[in-house]
Design a protein around this motif. Structure first.
Motif, short mmCIF file in Angstrom:
data_model
loop_
_atom_site.label_atom_id
_atom_site.label_comp_id
_atom_site.label_asym_id
_atom_site.label_seq_id
_atom_site.Cartn_x
_atom_site.Cartn_y
_atom_site.Cartn_z
N ILE A 191 41.35 13.52 -6.20
CA ILE A 191 40.03 13.74 -5.60
C ILE A 191 39.79 15.24 -5.46
O ILE A 191 40.70 15.98 -5.06
CB ILE A 191 39.98 13.14 -4.16
N ILE A 192 38.56 15.66 -5.77
CA ILE A 192 38.14 17.03 -5.47
C ILE A 192 36.92 16.96 -4.57
O ILE A 192 36.00 16.18 -4.83
CB ILE A 192 37.77 17.82 -6.76
N LEU A 193 36.92 17.75 -3.52
CA LEU A 193 35.75 17.87 -2.67
C LEU A 193 35.08 19.20 -3.00
O LEU A 193 35.74 20.24 -3.03
CB LEU A 193 36.14 17.82 -1.19
N THR A 194 33.76 19.15 -3.25
CA THR A 194 33.07 20.39 -3.63
C THR A 194 31.63 20.34 -3.13
O THR A 194 31.27 19.47 -2.34
CB THR A 194 33.17 20.60 -5.16
N SER A 195 30.81 21.30 -3.59
CA SER A 195 29.38 21.27 -3.22
C SER A 195 28.57 21.53 -4.48
O SER A 195 29.11 22.00 -5.49
CB SER A 195 29.09 22.35 -2.18
N ILE A 205 25.72 30.20 -6.22
CA ILE A 205 26.94 30.15 -7.03
C ILE A 205 27.12 28.71 -7.51
O ILE A 205 27.04 27.78 -6.73
CB ILE A 205 28.15 30.61 -6.20
N ALA A 206 27.37 28.56 -8.80
CA ALA A 206 27.36 27.23 -9.42
C ALA A 206 28.69 26.51 -9.21
O ALA A 206 29.43 26.23 -10.16
CB ALA A 206 27.06 27.38 -10.91
N THR A 207 28.97 26.18 -7.97
CA THR A 207 30.26 25.60 -7.61
C THR A 207 30.59 24.33 -8.42
O THR A 207 31.65 24.22 -9.03
CB THR A 207 30.26 25.26 -6.11
N VAL A 227 30.56 15.45 -3.79
CA VAL A 227 29.73 16.65 -3.84
C VAL A 227 28.84 16.76 -2.60
O VAL A 227 27.98 15.90 -2.37
CB VAL A 227 28.85 16.63 -5.11
N TYR A 228 29.03 17.81 -1.85
CA TYR A 228 28.17 18.08 -0.70
C TYR A 228 26.93 18.83 -1.19
O TYR A 228 27.04 19.75 -2.01
CB TYR A 228 28.92 18.91 0.35
#
Ligand code: ATP
Ligand code: MG
Length: 659
Positions: A191-195, A205-207, A227-228
């Protein structure tokens, strides 16, 4: 001979204001009181830390054994048998008692974007994300990568991992897709948590795009990306893999029971800054780490109940873990999450922030202090900084010039300045003054924290050095609760790097000396020590002498090969903006170094540069300069942690002429 002897570095007594009755009484009010506590802590750590672990943390199952294992064996463990949950300790117990107390103040990228989150709200948010993680199949012990900007939800993400017993591995959201991929692969995260995006200094910034690039065409274990929505800009979507934070959290209950964890279960992985080479995936424990974070925040920042505490570090670094997230929240404090930069929209941003939120403790890095000092004092004019009691620095040696500026201009000579020395591996601060107790000397991190027994060793023989002001390597003679337990998936590297070089000691990799008062002076990395005609010179010392000059903003020195003297000194200096000519500067700087340190320390070459090669956490990578000077620019090694790789070509041209 050291800067201290030559210049009679001034000792600053504890400012009287801090001991006055109008302010909270410091937790430790005299040097004697500190010494007494320190002695207890190193002579009977079982009692000292056992008592505090029982008092300060809430355990779902008590521990029986305080300390286990040794530095020789590399099997250190604390609070065996004990069970507790980091999220419960950081959130629930405060939410139950003071649900309306503000836990997080978010100062957004634009100064008018302020959001406050109470402990009650935090508990519900964290519980929802914890339930989402469980729905996605996360189990105790799974690794989860967090690649998120400086928003409260990032802290929520960390706490939610801790709540379900997952191990978070935060990757600084300024790292490239490749650096992110390496860390994702290394941790086998599912799992990756990002925005969607980040905001910093007025730019988006293109996270999420970076996450996509990191995962594209590569074999990883990642099953889901949560994705937040930070900015709402449309982002590419991978069906079945990507899910929206707001959609998933809307589906779940806002209660989730915390998972009881063994004190030695890992709480997180974090890679070091990469100043000296390939970053190491440092693994921290749950119980010991929490106690270290909680105790140091309380004592080093002299935290009291109504304080508003602000740490400017990014959550991607250890400082963002211990002193932005866990330390403050474990103590039930109000912590400030700052999304922007020190110079956006102008270089008054920090001072505006302090005035607006009436900040009591402010913690930043020498790189920011030097940059703001370089831009001039006018940016501080008119700001009311009188709420401050403690101002801190971490990350690099702070040269006395920058220390004085910080103390006078920001602290108005009325605050405790805490130069805090520690590492990703130490988990929490190990050397620092205590605000109400320790007289300070600019440039010295002063005295060890409780439980830390520092020792200076001869680098070759490994024997203890007892001479005042003699530089050796800094080691720690006994285990402390928050020390790292291993390098993830590579215990061999852990032993080889930290415990084998000097058996029986933890080796810091930093050079240091003790002065006549037992104060510790960190002299820079051992790998950076320069040997000129048999004199061992520390980078920090020579750099401080250079920055002492009116025109110099920042300096980095390294050793170049020299047939005659073994090594010779090359200095790279950047100048303050008002300096329009570097004419004659060479001579003046050389004289200055001769005067402060001695003729043998005279630089052979001085280069005036715009920028130094820095890590993304703002530290100078001297290794790069050393390789360039010694003609090894084709073997620079790992430069993925460099903030701006384009400075390398500029520096090569500066040293070797147009290529
Ligand atoms: P890597 O280990 O990957 O080379 P790094 O050492 O920069 O990177 P960190 O753990 O972030 O990674 O930094 C710890 C180091 O920072 C210390 O070992 C020391 O060199 C330096 N440091 C931190 N605080 C101070 C301080 N107050 N004074 C002097 N040096 C400091
Ligand atoms: Mg290091």
């Amino acid at each position: 001979m050291t800067v201290a002897d030559q210049e009679e570095i001034k000792t600053h007594q504890v400012p009287e204001r801090l001991l006055s009755s109008s302010l909270p009484t410091p937790h430790v009010v005299s040097l004697d009181a500190y010494r007494k506590l320190w002695k207890e802590s190193v002579e009977d750590p079982d009692k000292f830390f056992g008592d505090r672990a029982r008092e300060m943390l809430t355990w779902s199952k008590p521990f029986q054994t305080v300390r286990h294992g040794s530095l020789e064996e590399g099997d250190v463990a604390w609070f065996l048998e004990g069970e507790l949950n980091a999220c419960y300790n950081a959130v629930d117990r405060h939410a139950l008692k003071t649900p309306n107390k503000v836990a997080i103040i978010h100062e957004g990228d634009e100064p008018d974007q302020v959001r406050k989150i109470t402990y009650g709200e935090l508990l519900r948010e964290v519980s929802k994300v914890a339930n989402v993680l469980k729905n996605l199949g996360v189990r105790k012990g799974d690794n989860i990568v967090v690649y998120m900007p400086m928003i409260p939800e990032t802290l929520v993400a960390l706490l939610a991992c801790a709540r379900v017993g997952a191990v978070h591995s935060v990757v600084f959201a300024g790292f490239s897709a490749e650096s992110l991929r390496d860390r994702v692969v290394d941790s086998s995260a599912r799992i990756i948590l990002t925005s969607d995006e980040g905001r910093r200094g007025g730019k988006n910034i293109a996270t999420k795009r970076i996450v996509d690039d990191a995962l594209r065409d590569h074999q990883t274990h990642v099953e889901h990306v949560v994705v937040y929505q930070r900015t709402g800009t449309p982002v590419p979507w991978v069906q079945d893999r990507d899910v929206w934070w707001h959609e998933e959290t809307a589906k779940v209950r806002s209660f989730c029971p915390p998972e009881p964890m063994n004190a030695e279960d890992p709480l997180f992985l974090l890679y070091t800054s990469g100043s000296t080479g390939t970053p190491k995936g440092i693994q921290h424990s749950t119980g010991g780490y929490m106690l270290g974070a909680m105790l140091t925040l309380k004592y080093v920042f002299d935290y009291h109940e109504n304080d508003v505490y602000a740490c400017m570090a990014d959550v991607g670094w250890i400082t963002g873990h211990t002193y932005l997230t866990y330390g403050p929240l474990l103590n039930g404090a109000t912590t400030v999450v700052f999304e922007s930069t020190p110079t956006y929209p102008n270089p008054s941003r920090f001072w505006d922030l302090i005035q607006k939120h009436k900040i009591t403790q402010f913690y930043t890095a020498p790189t920011a202090i030097r940059a703001l000092r370089r831009l001039g004092d006018q940016w501080l004019e008119g700001y009311d900084l009188s709420s401050l009691r403690v101002i801190g620095s971490v990350g690099e040696p702070i040269n006395p010039e920058a220390w004085d500026w910080y103390n006078e201009k920001v602290g108005k000579n009325q605050c405790a300045v805490v130069d805090t020395y520690w590492q990703t591996e130490t988990g929490s601060i190990i050397v620092s003054p205590l605000p109400g107790a320790t007289p300070t000397k600019p440039g010295s991190a002063t005295l060890p924290f409780f439980g830390i027994k520092p020792i200076i060793l001869d680098p070759t023989s490994g024997k203890e050095l007892n001479q005042v002001d003699e530089t050796g390597v800094l080691a720690i003679a006994q285990p402390w609760p928050s020390m790292a337990r291993t390098v993830y998936n590579n215990h061999h590297r852990f032993l080889e790097t930290y415990l084998k070089p000097y058996p029986g000691y933890y080796f810091t990799g930093d050079g240091a000396s003790l002065d006549k008062d037992g104060y510790i002076w960190i002299r820079g990395r051992v790998d950076d020590v320069i040997n000129v005609s048999g004199h061992r010179l520390s980078t920090a010392e020579i750099e401080s002498a250079l920055v002492h000059h009116e025109a110099v903003a920042e300096a980095a020195v390294i050793g170049g090969h020299d047939d005659l003297t073994g090594q010779c000194i090359h200095a790279f200096v950047s100048l303050k903006p008002h300096v329009d000519t570097a004419d004659g500067l060479d001579k003046e700087l050389t004289l200055q170094v001769r005067k402060i340190i001695g003729p043998f320390a005279s630089p052979k070459r001085i280069y005036v540069v715009q920028d130094h090669p820095k890590t993304r956490s703002g530290k100078i990578m001297r290794r790069i300069l050393r390789k360039i000077v010694n003609g090894e620019q084709d073997q620079l090694g790992d430069i993925s942690t460099l903030a701006d790789p384009s400075v390398v070509a500029v520096l090569i041209e500066k040293v070797h002429g147009p290529q």
